[in-house]
Design an enzyme around this catalytic site. Structure first.
Site, PDB file in Angstrom:
ATOM      1  NE  ARG A 118      -4.145  -1.006   2.559  1.00  0.00           N
ATOM      2  CZ  ARG A 118      -4.854  -1.269   3.645  1.00  0.00           C
ATOM      3  NH1 ARG A 118      -4.330  -1.057   4.829  1.00  0.00           N
ATOM      4  NH2 ARG A 118      -6.076  -1.732   3.543  1.00  0.00           N
ATOM      5  CE  LYS A 165      -2.487  -2.170  -4.511  1.00  0.00           C
ATOM      6  NZ  LYS A 165      -1.456  -1.339  -3.936  1.00  0.00           N
ATOM      7  NE  ARG A 181     -21.543  14.513   7.029  1.00  0.00           N
ATOM      8  CZ  ARG A 181     -21.658  15.421   7.993  1.00  0.00           C
ATOM      9  NH1 ARG A 181     -20.903  15.344   9.059  1.00  0.00           N
ATOM     10  NH2 ARG A 181     -22.528  16.405   7.892  1.00  0.00           N
ATOM     11  CB  CYS A 197      -0.960   1.978  -8.583  1.00  0.00           C
ATOM     12  SG  CYS A 197       0.744   1.521  -8.249  1.00  0.00           S
ATOM     13  CE1 TYR A 222       4.956   7.165 -10.059  1.00  0.00           C
ATOM     14  CE2 TYR A 222       2.709   7.869  -9.632  1.00  0.00           C
ATOM     15  CZ  TYR A 222       3.853   7.242  -9.216  1.00  0.00           C
ATOM     16  OH  TYR A 222       3.897   6.699  -7.965  1.00  0.00           O
TER      17      TYR A 222
HETATM   18  N1  SAJ Z   1      -3.131  12.546  -8.747  1.00  0.00           N
HETATM   19  C1  SAJ Z   1      -4.024  13.549  -9.109  1.00  0.00           C
HETATM   20  N2  SAJ Z   1      -4.720  14.180  -8.119  1.00  0.00           N
HETATM   21  C2  SAJ Z   1      -4.567  13.855  -6.809  1.00  0.00           C
HETATM   22  C3  SAJ Z   1      -3.687  12.824  -6.446  1.00  0.00           C
HETATM   23  C4  SAJ Z   1      -2.986  12.183  -7.449  1.00  0.00           C
HETATM   24  O1  SAJ Z   1      -4.175  13.877 -10.292  1.00  0.00           O
HETATM   25  O2  SAJ Z   1      -5.208  14.481  -5.968  1.00  0.00           O
HETATM   26  C5  SAJ Z   1      -2.352  11.844  -9.786  1.00  0.00           C
HETATM   27  C6  SAJ Z   1      -0.857  11.928  -9.575  1.00  0.00           C
HETATM   28  O3  SAJ Z   1      -0.326  13.132 -10.076  1.00  0.00           O
HETATM   29  C7  SAJ Z   1      -0.373  10.707 -10.333  1.00  0.00           C
HETATM   30  C8  SAJ Z   1      -1.491   9.698 -10.094  1.00  0.00           C
HETATM   31  O4  SAJ Z   1      -2.623  10.455  -9.684  1.00  0.00           O
HETATM   32  O5  SAJ Z   1      -0.267  10.985 -11.707  1.00  0.00           O
HETATM   33  C9  SAJ Z   1      -1.198   8.633  -9.057  1.00  0.00           C
HETATM   34  O6  SAJ Z   1      -0.518   9.212  -7.964  1.00  0.00           O
HETATM   35  P1  SAJ Z   1      -0.887   8.906  -6.437  1.00  0.00           P
HETATM   36  O7  SAJ Z   1       0.035   9.686  -5.591  1.00  0.00           O
HETATM   37  O8  SAJ Z   1      -2.327   9.087  -6.234  1.00  0.00           O
HETATM   38  O9  SAJ Z   1      -0.675   7.336  -6.282  1.00  0.00           O
HETATM   39  P2  SAJ Z   1       0.525   6.305  -6.584  1.00  0.00           P
HETATM   40  O10 SAJ Z   1       0.247   5.640  -7.872  1.00  0.00           O
HETATM   41  O11 SAJ Z   1       1.856   6.909  -6.400  1.00  0.00           O
HETATM   42  O12 SAJ Z   1       0.289   5.252  -5.390  1.00  0.00           O
HETATM   43  C10 SAJ Z   1      -0.982   4.641  -5.252  1.00  0.00           C
HETATM   44  C11 SAJ Z   1      -1.405   4.726  -3.776  1.00  0.00           C
HETATM   45  N3  SAJ Z   1      -2.783   4.291  -3.631  1.00  0.00           N
HETATM   46  C12 SAJ Z   1      -3.699   5.014  -2.944  1.00  0.00           C
HETATM   47  O13 SAJ Z   1      -3.422   6.076  -2.413  1.00  0.00           O
HETATM   48  C13 SAJ Z   1      -5.060   4.446  -2.802  1.00  0.00           C
HETATM   49  C14 SAJ Z   1      -0.476   3.862  -2.924  1.00  0.00           C
HETATM   50  O14 SAJ Z   1      -0.912   3.847  -1.582  1.00  0.00           O
HETATM   51  C15 SAJ Z   1      -0.422   2.431  -3.463  1.00  0.00           C
HETATM   52  O15 SAJ Z   1       0.472   1.622  -2.734  1.00  0.00           O
HETATM   53  C16 SAJ Z   1       0.065   2.505  -4.909  1.00  0.00           C
HETATM   54  O16 SAJ Z   1      -0.875   3.281  -5.663  1.00  0.00           O
HETATM   55  C17 SAJ Z   1       0.139   1.080  -5.471  1.00  0.00           C
HETATM   56  O17 SAJ Z   1       1.270   0.580  -5.604  1.00  0.00           O
HETATM   57  O18 SAJ Z   1      -0.900   0.459  -5.686  1.00  0.00           O
END
Ligand code: SAJ
Length: 404
Positions: free
Chosen positions: A149, A201, A241, A255, A314
């Site tokens: 996670r 997950k 909320r 992911c 990314y």
């Molecule tokens: N992003 C947005 N807006 C946001 C947050 C993120 O556009 O408010 C974009 C980011 O810029 C990026 C993408 O989403 O391009 C993904 O980034 P992220 O920081 O949301 O997530 P990851 O891929 O780095 O990690 C996620 C996480 N999952 C969740 O938060 C539910 C991490 O906890 C997991 O372990 C990981 O996926 C995984 O390996 O599955």
């Protein structure tokens, strides 16, 4: 001894964490170049705190090998790509790793799969391998799914403090695995069955994808009426909320843009909300392209070489470019038969693409329009250098810049 199979973004920090916290660990990978880098005491990617952890694990005797060890505890952290056409998981790396474990493992082995898999993967692809190898499930080998996670950018902290899920057929085995993870994990460790662990997950990442898609759709609505989406979200989030995430130029990484497709692939008729959310996120690079066109037109800029993209990873402060919004943007341009714009990224130190400018000042000198795709810390330290440029700010960093 614990044998961690697959030393990528998840496997390596996990192996190091286990070793640094008193477990005997061997990390195995089929990539000999990666192994040689690690054996020379160098890391294969950047992550806050990873270097210190690496040193600590080396001091505690972690080993890196090409071969699978003969032991009774394995953690598989190999990639699980997805097939972009049929939207289904490609479990081939998990299958290959499991087969190799079955060849060398001791009786009573615990095989933990940490790789993200679509719900049902263990039933469909892994259990049959055990039967095929002539082994008895629950006696010769015990299966566990313990999905990771951790968030890139804060992996080490999250490895220590996040709660975890352990899915197992047998509660006693789940407890044994819990004990191993407890050697470094201070978060709550919840034990459940394998199907539930698989589902949670994918559900977690799908929740995030949908929430980001909502923010991205709001961006489009706000643009239609010339409203400030960031202000709307900021105020809405003051409701106790409501917690809307941030809109952006698209969703990247291995992911969030990938895992929800596992559900869509397996349940196509039941996943209308999820597939629409994914499509909204995938449409954002096209919106960025539209906005660049408008900004060029409004300012009488006709030379496409005057446009520079800041950021190809990314997300901020990582060096991972998988599925990144900038790469999606370049793909869109190629679909329109246009040469991709030039880009600069402070986190990428080698020339990985032809259109990459390696020097920041050269990049600035050559660009009149700068598109901020990634909010790296480097950018925040250099905002004053952007003063005379037309900026498309996809992350709401600069007040008077153009927005999505
Ligand atoms: N992003 C947005 N807006 C946001 C947050 C993120 O556009 O408010 C974009 C980011 O810029 C990026 C993408 O989403 O391009 C993904 O980034 P992220 O920081 O949301 O997530 P990851 O891929 O780095 O990690 C996620 C996480 N999952 C969740 O938060 C539910 C991490 O906890 C997991 O372990 C990981 O996926 C995984 O390996 O599955």
């Amino acid at each position: 001894m614990i044998n961690v199979i697959g030393l990528g973004y998840i496997g390596l920090p996990t192996a190091l964490m286990l070793a640094a916290n008193g477990n005997e660990v061997t990390g195995t990978d089929y990539n000999k170049e990666l192994l040689s880098t690690l054996k020379h005491g160098e890391l294969t990617f950047e992550e806050p705190g990873l270097e210190e952890l690496f040193k600590n694990a080396l001091d505690k005797g972690i080993k890196f090998e090409n071969d699978y060890s003969s032991t009774d505890f394995y953690i598989i952290t190999v990639p699980t790509p997805y097939d972009k056409v049929d939207k289904k998981i490609d479990a081939s790396y998990v299958i290959a790793a499991t087969k190799q474990v079955l060849e060398v493992c001791k009786k009573g082995t615990i095989l933990v799969i940490e790789s993200t898999i679509s719900p049902g993967t263990i039933d469909r692809f892994v259990r049959p391998l055990i039967k095929d190898a002539g082994l008895v499930l629950g006696e010769d080998i015990h299966l566990v799914h313990a999905p990771e996670r951790i968030l890139p950018g804060q992996m080490i902290k999250e490895l220590k403090f996040n709660s975890r899920t352990i899915g197992a057929d047998n509660p006693e085995i789940a407890e044994k695995v819990k004990e191993v993870y407890s050697s470094f994990c201070e978060g709550e460790i919840v034990c459940t069955d394998i199907r539930t662990a698989e589902m949670t997950k994918v559900v977690e990442n799908t929740f995030r994808a949908i929430n980001i898609a909502f923010a991205n759709e709001l961006t489009k609505i706000a643009r239609h009426d010339a409203l400030d989406v960031h202000e709307i979200i900021r105020i809405s989030n003051m409701h106790p909320r409501v917690n809307i995430l941030s809109p952006g130029p698209g969703v990247g990484g291995h992911c969030i843009p990938v895992d929800p497709w596992f559900l869509v692939g397996d349940y196509p008729r039941l996943t209308k909300l999820i597939s629409t959310a994914l499509e909204i996120n995938e449409s954002m690079p096209e919106l960025v392209l539209d906005r660049i066109g408008t900004i060029m037109k409004e300012n009488g800029i006709t030379d496409r070489n005057k446009v520079g993209i800041y950021g190809v990873t990314y997300k901020q402060d990582v060096d991972d470019i998988r599925e990144s919004p900038t790469l999606q943007l370049f793909e869109k341009m190629e679909e329109h038969f246009a040469e991709p714009f030039k880009f600069f990224d402070p986190m990428i130190h080698n020339q990985i693409l032809d259109n990459q400018v390696m020097d920041f000042d050269k990049f600035l000198n050559e660009s009149e329009v700068i598109v901020l795709m990634v909010e790296h810390s480097h950018l925040k330290d250099n905002l004053d250098k952007l003063k005379d440029k037309f900026i498309l700010d996809t992350h709401n960093l600069i007040d008077d810049a153009y927005k999505l």
